[in-house]
Write an enzyme that holds these catalytic residues in place. Sequence first.
Site, PDB file in Angstrom:
ATOM      1  N   ASP A  72       3.064   4.261   6.705  1.00  0.00           N
ATOM      2  CA  ASP A  72       4.470   3.862   6.551  1.00  0.00           C
ATOM      3  C   ASP A  72       4.750   3.081   5.290  1.00  0.00           C
ATOM      4  OD1 ASP A  72       3.207   1.399   7.398  1.00  0.00           O
ATOM      5  OD2 ASP A  72       5.218   0.663   7.807  1.00  0.00           O
TER       6      ASP A  72
ATOM      7  N   ASP B 154       0.486   3.502   1.266  1.00  0.00           N
ATOM      8  CA  ASP B 154      -0.005   4.729   1.901  1.00  0.00           C
ATOM      9  C   ASP B 154       0.376   5.986   1.124  1.00  0.00           C
ATOM     10  OD1 ASP B 154      -1.063   3.286   4.079  1.00  0.00           O
ATOM     11  OD2 ASP B 154       0.904   3.246   5.043  1.00  0.00           O
TER      12      ASP B 154
ATOM     13  N   ASP C 109      -2.788   4.686   9.431  1.00  0.00           N
ATOM     14  CA  ASP C 109      -2.678   3.322   8.939  1.00  0.00           C
ATOM     15  C   ASP C 109      -2.437   2.443  10.172  1.00  0.00           C
ATOM     16  OD1 ASP C 109      -2.215   1.111   7.121  1.00  0.00           O
ATOM     17  OD2 ASP C 109      -0.089   1.348   7.600  1.00  0.00           O
TER      18      ASP C 109
END
Length: 648
Positions: free
Chosen positions: A519, A523, A323
Amino acid sequence: MTKKQRKLLNRIIIAAILFIAGMVSPHVLPENQITGYIEFAVFLASYAIIGWDIIWKAICNIRQGEVFDENFLMMIATVGAFILGEHSEGVAVMLFYQVGEWFQSYAVAKSRKSISSLMDIRPDYANVERGGKLEQVDPDEVQIGEIITVKPGEKIPIDGTVVSGISMLDTSALTGESLPREVEEGMDVISGCINQSGILKIKTTKEFGESTVAKILDLVENSSEKKARTENFITRFAKYYTPIVVFAALALAVIPPLVTGDNFSEWVYRALTFLVISCPCALVISIPLSFFGGLGGASKCGVLVKGSNYLEALADTEVIVFDKTGTLTKGSFAVSKIKANGMSNDALLEIAAYAEDYSTHPISQSIKRAYGKEINNSRVQDVQEIAGHGVSAVIDGRKVLAGNAKLMNREHIAYEPCNEAGTVIYVAVDNKFAGFILIEDEIKEDAPFAIKQLKASGIKQTVMLTGDNDAVGRKVAAKLGLDKVYTQLLPADKVVHVEELLQSLHQTSSKGKLAFVGDGINDAPVLARADVGIAMGGLGSDAAIEAADVVLMTDEPSKIATAKKIARKTLAIAYENIVFAIGIKLIVLALGALGFASMWAAVFADVGVSVIAILNAIRALNVKKYDVKPAAASAKIDYAENLSCKTI
C-alpha cells in the site's frame, strides 16, 4: 478516455451509422441499379472508416515480411466478402473487431497513469549551508560532506548523518512503519523521510543520484520494464491458423478445377466463401469481451484489474507476498495489553490517558481511545514533554511519568520490562513503577479470513515482507498463519527477496505466478516487479496504486481471493469460447470446401458463433462476493479483554 480512444470511438459510431444506413437502403429506396450503387458506396465508406488502420497494418506487416497475422486475415476475409457481394458481412466483421479492440484498450488505459508524476517522495530542493548562509539548491548540486538543514514539514533530500537537532521522522513512505522514528545527533537518516518536529542539520554521506529516494525511483522504472506481458492469444493462434487457411483457400481455388476440369469461377467462389467462414470474428470479439466481463465483475466487488493479462496472471498465481503495515494491519495503533503494579488496570489506563492528553502523538491517541472517556483537564497540571523519552505531568497532585524505558532509566525508577513485540509505555506514579501498557498495530479484521481463503483457493505459499522490526513482524505472521516472513527491509531489499522468490517459483512451476500486495510508496518497486502487483486502494499511496496491476478499492485483503475466483471463472469462459468457436469453424470450413455450406452458413459460422460466444462471455459479469462478515466479527479486538491483561 485518451485522445486515441476517443478517435476510435468516433470512427465506430460513424461507421455503425453508415452500416445501418446501408442495411436499410434496399428497403426504403426503389429497386434499381442506382440503389445498388448507393448501397455499395455506403458500405464501402463504412468499411474504409472502420477498417483503414487494420488494412494499413496488414500492408506494413507484409512489407516487413510478417504476412500471416490477424490483421492480414481480417483484410482478406473482409475483402473476400465484398468480392462475393456480401458487403454488410465485410463491414460487420471489421466493425465488431474494432469494438472489441476499443473495449480492451479502454479497460486497460482508464486507470493507468504515469507513475513518475505521482512519486512525490522526490524532494524539490535542499537547504545547504554555504559561506555562513542557507542556500536553496537542487538536490543534484549537493556534494558529499556538505551540511544541509531540514525544517519541520520538509523531506530529507539526501542520505546523511544528523550533526545537530532532535526530531521525529515520518518514515512510512520508505519502511512501511507508521510509527514515527526518533532521530538525534549521530544517527543516520535516509532521503524521502518527512521531518515532523525539530530542525535537523545533516551531513550528507551520498550524492543525490545514489540516495535512497533516487534508487526507489530507478527501481520503479526498471521493474516496470522487467514485468512479463502475456502474449495475446489471437496473435499466437493467427501465426498458425492464418497461413493454413490462406493456403487451403488458394489450393481450393486452383487444384480442383485443374484436376476435374471444372470452371474456375465456381471454385474461386468456394475459396472466397471458405475465407469468409474462416474469419476468426468470434474469437477476436468474444475473448476480449470475456476478459472485459471479468474486469467488470471484479469492479462490482471493489477490485480494479488494469488489464486482461493481469487477470490471466492472477488465475495462475501460486505465491502471494504481503507488505505488513496498511496491508495486513491497519497502520493505526491500539492497546493490546495492560499490566498494572499496585493498582487496577482501569486506573493505570486512566492515569496514562490523562498524562498523554496534551500530546498528538499516535501512541498518545491510541491510549486515549482505549480509555474512551472524557478527560477533565482541571485534574492535570505542569505537563512537560521530554523529547525522546515521554511525558511528565502532575495529576491530582501526584507526579506521573509515562514513556519509554529510557525515561524510567533517566529517573532511576526500577521497572518490570515488557519483552513482547510492540510499543511499550511504562508508567510511574510518585517515582514508583505503576505498570506498563503494550500498544500494537491492529491486524485488519478480515486478514485471517483472507489468508484462509487464499490457501483454500490453491495458493501454495504466503510470505510477508516488512520494514518493521523483527519481533513485531514475526508476531503478526504467526497470528495470521503465514508461511514465511522477512523483516527490517528497505524497498531495495524487498525487490531482492521478490526476485529470489520468483526464481524459486519458476524452478518448480512453469505457469505459476507471484503476486505482491502492498500500500505504500516504498512498495511501488516491488509492485512493479511482481507478476501481479496488488495495491490497497482506499488508504494506499497514489504511487502504489499507479504502479500496481490490481487495486483493492475497499482495503480488504480478502478481496484478493475474490479476484482470483473471478480470474479463474473468466479464463474458463474464454477457453470455452475458444473451443466452441474453433470447433464450429472447422466443421463449417469442411462443409464449405465440399460445397455444402452456402453464404448463410458462412454468416452463421462467423456472426452467429460470435453472438453465442458473446452471450457466454457476459457470464463473467455475474460473480458472487465472499461473505467476510463472520470472519471480521471473530477477528475483531475486544477492549474488555485488553483491559483484563489478555493479548490479541
